[in-house]
Enzyme design. Sequence first.
Site, PDB file in Angstrom:
ATOM      1  N   HIS A 170       0.833  -1.209   0.000  1.00 33.45           N
ATOM      2  CA  HIS A 170       0.000   0.000   0.000  1.00 33.45           C
ATOM      3  C   HIS A 170       0.868   1.261   0.000  1.00 33.45           C
ATOM      4  CE1 HIS A 170      -3.428  -2.625   0.938  1.00 33.45           C
ATOM      5  NE2 HIS A 170      -2.619  -3.203   1.825  1.00 33.45           N
ATOM      6  N   SER A 181      15.767  20.172 -16.514  1.00 32.82           N
ATOM      7  CA  SER A 181      14.708  21.157 -16.686  1.00 32.82           C
ATOM      8  C   SER A 181      15.286  22.400 -17.343  1.00 32.82           C
ATOM      9  CB  SER A 181      14.108  21.526 -15.319  1.00 32.82           C
ATOM     10  OG  SER A 181      13.313  22.693 -15.413  1.00 32.82           O
ATOM     11  N   LYS A 198      17.522  20.139 -11.405  1.00 29.14           N
ATOM     12  CA  LYS A 198      16.721  18.935 -11.648  1.00 29.14           C
ATOM     13  C   LYS A 198      17.470  17.885 -12.470  1.00 29.14           C
ATOM     14  CE  LYS A 198      12.861  18.370 -11.035  1.00 29.14           C
ATOM     15  NZ  LYS A 198      11.760  18.890 -11.860  1.00 29.14           N
ATOM     16  N   GLU A 204       9.917   7.497 -17.090  1.00 29.88           N
ATOM     17  CA  GLU A 204       8.590   8.074 -17.246  1.00 29.88           C
ATOM     18  C   GLU A 204       8.006   7.769 -18.620  1.00 29.88           C
ATOM     19  OE1 GLU A 204       9.164  12.174 -16.317  1.00 29.88           O
ATOM     20  OE2 GLU A 204       9.349  11.817 -14.152  1.00 29.88           O
TER      21      GLU A 204
END
Length: 450
Positions: A158, A280, A286, A293
Amino acid sequence: MAQATPVVAAATAAPAASEPKKLWGGRFTGKTDPLMEKFNESLPFDKRMWAEDIQGSQAYAKALAKCGILTAEESATIVEGLSKVHSEWAAGAFVIKQGDEDIHTANERRLTELVGSVGGKLHTGRSRNDQTPSRTHQMETSPEQTGHQEPRHHRFTHLQPAMTVRWSHWVMCHASSWQRDDMRLDDLLPRVATLPLGSGALAGNPFGVDRQFIARELGFIGGVCPNSMDAVSDRDYVIETTFMFTLLLTHLSRWAEDLIIYSTLQFGFVQCSDAYATGSSLMPQKKNPDALELVRGKAARMQGNLAGLMAVLKGTPTTYNKDFQECWEMLFDTVDTAHDVIRIATGVMSTLKLRPEKMLASLSPDMLATDLAEYLMAEDRAVPLSSLSLEDLQSIHPLFSEDVALVWDFDRSAEMRDTEGGASKRSVKEQVAKMRKYLAENRAPKPTSA
């Protein structure tokens, strides 16, 4: 009059004199994997937004002048340069170059070539995160690795920290799903490799051709389709193949999601290579796991292909219908995408840097509560747990003794789970040995005749 130079496809683009600077590349020193360049690029389909991108950039240049970031002269130079870029696209003379990963990069690269360094000021305060949805809205509204000791870390249920496992146990978890994918492919081949040739338009061949011979000659291990009407009507092989690859990508998507979480600053268990990450354009600190992704995102698109194929088939009457032509693009897209995703996933995994110290730091004593309960169960007693000190535990039940401290050993926690398929070192080694045996037995070429 000379013809305009055609737009050059990205795959065969003219090489730039030097690798163009990425909009996001400020903090990156490692080169991007060429396959990752292709995997990451969106120019083949977002170049249709060239006019909207230029219009938006011209408006943005004027806005930068209005707030004093650009001088009036600089703004006018950028607007005029973008008009020239617009003319090149309109005339089919815009040349795509290696490194133009999207329409924004391509247009800004060409602008800088035309007007010089002032073109770079256009990106001030702007991110592709806001450029892309802006251009899309414009279109919609427009008229026209590790040390000697193997690292351990917590594992979730979970998405909450649950128990201690070894890194290799996590790897074998995903390898087990990939093994099922491989077995599913092996099971699929006889059904897919059946020969429709010789079925005619729908009623069969009137000249007595030996279909079994043709099947053997062509290596159709499933033989021939048993019914001529079904042979020209069937697209199960397209759907089943798409399903098989879609499920594979679903498994890879879950693997990617784990690594995305593990690579965040909050966890820091792993670090992706520069070859499979991007930065970025606005936030130089970043490092984004874009390859992972994209694996996740492409899995979603494959699920769409599968649903599309089912929808194409469901409404068609028996035998051939022109609707079936729509199947090929979805099938080819699925197979090509799966091929790229597997190669990208292999690259990510083979270059992944583990950070054992971060994994160990994530372990906390409360994760051994189950071990404490198991200690009591071994004594045939079950009592509530409310404290971790020996004195408090003894006040609850006298069976607690000094050796209860062994419960708080994370290595021991994993070693206690020594069943087949469990988290102990012996069990994980057994899982690896079984997987190696499976791979060795299934690397041999399959027979190609019925």
